[in-house]
Each structure stands twice: as C-alpha cells, then as structure tokens.
Scaffold this active site. Structure first.
Site, PDB file in Angstrom:
ATOM      1  CD  GLU A   1     -27.857 -12.932  12.348  1.00  0.00           C
ATOM      2  OE1 GLU A   1     -27.899 -13.081  11.120  1.00  0.00           O
ATOM      3  OE2 GLU A   1     -26.908 -13.333  13.056  1.00  0.00           O
TER       4      GLU A   1
ATOM      5  CG  ASN B   1     -27.602 -15.615  16.244  1.00  0.00           C
ATOM      6  OD1 ASN B   1     -28.102 -16.485  16.951  1.00  0.00           O
ATOM      7  ND2 ASN B   1     -28.134 -14.414  16.113  1.00  0.00           N
TER       8      ASN B   1
ATOM      9  CD  GLU C   1     -27.305 -16.053   7.900  1.00  0.00           C
ATOM     10  OE1 GLU C   1     -27.799 -14.971   7.522  1.00  0.00           O
ATOM     11  OE2 GLU C   1     -26.356 -16.127   8.710  1.00  0.00           O
TER      12      GLU C   1
ATOM     13  CG  ASN D   1     -30.982 -12.248   9.147  1.00  0.00           C
ATOM     14  OD1 ASN D   1     -31.378 -11.565  10.079  1.00  0.00           O
ATOM     15  ND2 ASN D   1     -29.988 -13.106   9.274  1.00  0.00           N
TER      16      ASN D   1
END
Length: 321
Positions: free
Chosen positions: A47, A196, A146, A110
């Site tokens: 990622e 991650n 995020e 993402n």
C-alpha cells in the site's frame, strides 16, 4: 491441467519523507528483477508504495498534501516500472495515493492497480475501509489521518487475469470479513493486499503486541473461509520514527502460510500457487450455493447497487436489516 501462478512478495522497508519517487521506483524495479530471476509471473508491492506513509501527519496546505498523490498512472516517475514489467513479462500490484479528476472535482483515493505481464493496467481498486481519524489529534504519538486525506471506494470487483480470478484489497480491508466474502461470491481465486501497519495502536495500545498476529490471523481466515489464495505485502520497519510490522506472506486456500518474508526491509519471497487448489474448498466445505443460507441471518451483499443472494439473485432483506 493445473493452473500454476508463480507469485512474489515485493516487501519494502521504510520510505523516508526525503526519498524521491525515482529512488523508490528503482527499489521496486530491483525487487521485480529478483522476482523474475526465480521465475515469478506476478509481484505484489505494498500500500502507498511510492511515498512515506503521509497520513501520520496533520497537514493543512493543499499543495503539500497533493504532493504525495499521483494524478496519472503511469507517469514519468513510474514509467520505468511499467517498462520493466513489459520487458521481463512480470505483472504487478501497486498501491499509491491517487488524485482523480471527477465530475465533482478532484477526489483523493487510496488506490491499487493490477498490471498484467505486458505492462498494461487491467484493474483498479480504491480502499473501502478507511481507518484512523479525520480531525487533528495531537495527543497521539503519531496520527493516522486516512479519513481526512482519502475518500472511500465503492466496493470490490474481481478480474480475469494471470489465468485466474483475481481481486484486490488494501490494508484495513483485510480485517473485515465482507472484503473476502464479496469477492468470494464472485469466485475469487487470489486476493492481493498491500498494507502499512504500525506496531503501535494509539487508541488501544494493549493491541500492540498482537499487531503481527492479527495481521496474519485475518488473512488466514479470509483465505480459508472463501477458498482463495491471499497475498499480503507490507511496507515495514522504522519510517520517520514509526515502527511498522512486516509479516508479508502468501496464504493458501487451506489457510496455511506457504511463503513469508523474514525481515523488515526490502525483501522478495516467492511461492508457486496452484489456482485449481481453490476448488477443493469452493466445491466442498465452502460451497456457497449448497451450504450458505444468507436469508437466515440477514446478510446482504451489495454489488453495483443490487441486493444479492448466494446465487446472485435479487432477494428482499428481512425487516430491520
């Protein structure tokens, strides 16, 4: 005739904030060369593989935030990886931050892509389960923003690629049963996951010693309960002062780990995956059409706006579900 796919783990060590994309892509290319040397047809990278894990910082400047995002793929920095993929005949999964231009304006995701052995993008996935928080929380040792920097994707689809049925997920997705089940209902045979994951969990530090265990547990359960291969690959080690788990591994439909990385740095490992091995579980213990009864417990699977039963037919949800 068995359908064998030689899959490599392309684990990365830390990427510091000062590291350029050119430097990172060179590391990815080196891992791809190592994978090709031992016969890999597909290599899976982590990622957000092109930059440091920037959601650990609260950033208000839009230009600074956007500097971590890719506006096109491939681009000048990543083209060497695509060129090498085509030259070697090795496909890849790559996670990165995507700045997409949509009708409503720029949207940040993402994202991961699947690239075939000719160097062509054949699928794209946008992370659904965004962890962390949205507002500034300076009490944390480091932040996990995020929810601030990304918009959630809209679901999982599978792709006919590499001789089988391939799906993608990203990091926190791996913890949720529906990630695997939605793809399992579409006949997935291999799920590719980059992540991650910090060792330290600020809201629940009692979980810290279990981070690596929970990582592998969730992927093994998803593999077994859906009769699919799962390939999980980390960006690991101490990055900008934050220690992240490694534990990259390849898991068979039986739930057994068949290959793993041993370090927390750049490392390649490989396994020969028989995609037909999935059928041993899909046709017996986890034969969804024969044994699964979603109407009995109100489980609804959403795909493209439809409510689906185990056989793909539309059915009404029980009241209150």
């Amino acid at each position: 005739m068995p359908r064998y796919l030689n899959v490599a783990l392309g684990q990365l060590g830390p990427i510091q904030r000062a590291d350029s994309r050119t430097q990172v892509v060179a590391r990815l290319c080196e891992l791809m060369r190592q994978a090709h040397a031992v016969g890999a047809q597909l290599i899976v990278f982590p990622e957000l593989a092109l930059t440091t894990f920037f959601p650990r910082w609260y950033i208000e400047d839009e230009a600074e935030i956007n500097s971590f995002f890719e506006q096109s793929m491939p681009n000048a920095a990543t083209q060497p990886l695509f060129d090498l993929s085509k030259a070697l005949g090795v496909g890849f999964y790559l996670g990165y931050a995507e700045l997409a231009q949509e009708a409503t304006g720029a949207v940040r995701y993402n994202t991961s892509i699947l690239v075939d052995r000719s160097g062509q993008i054949v699928a794209k996935y946008r992370k659904v389960h965004l962890p962390g928080h949205k507002e500034h929380e300076p009490w944390r040792r480091f932040q996990h923003l995020e929810k601030r920097y990304f918009t959630a994707g809209d679901g999982w689809e599978v792709t006919q690629a590499f001789g089988g049925v391939v799906g993608m997920a990203i990091c926190n997705d791996r913890r949720w049963a529906e990630t695997y089940r939605v793809m399992g209902l579409q006949g997935v045979e291999m799920v590719l996951i980059g992540y991650n994951t910090p060792v330290h969990n600020a809201p629940a530090p009692e979980h810290d010693d279990l981070s690596l265990f929970h990582n592998q547990l969730s992927m093994q359960a998803g593999a077994y309960q859906n009769g699919t291969w799962v390939v999980g690959v980390a960006k690991a080690g101490v990055e900008e002062g934050v220690d992240s788990i490694g534990g990259s591994c390849i898991i068979a439909p039986s739930g057994e780990v068949v290959a793993r990385c041993l370090t927390k740095g750049d490392e390649m490992a490989i396994a020969r995956c028989d995609l037909d091995f999935c059928a041993i579980y899909k046709r017996t213990t986890f034969n969804f059409d024969l044994h699964r009864q979603p109407q009995a417990y109100g489980l609804i699977t959403q795909r493209k706006g439809e409510t689906l039963g185990a056989d793909g037919t539309v059915w009404a949800a029980p009241s209150g579900v």
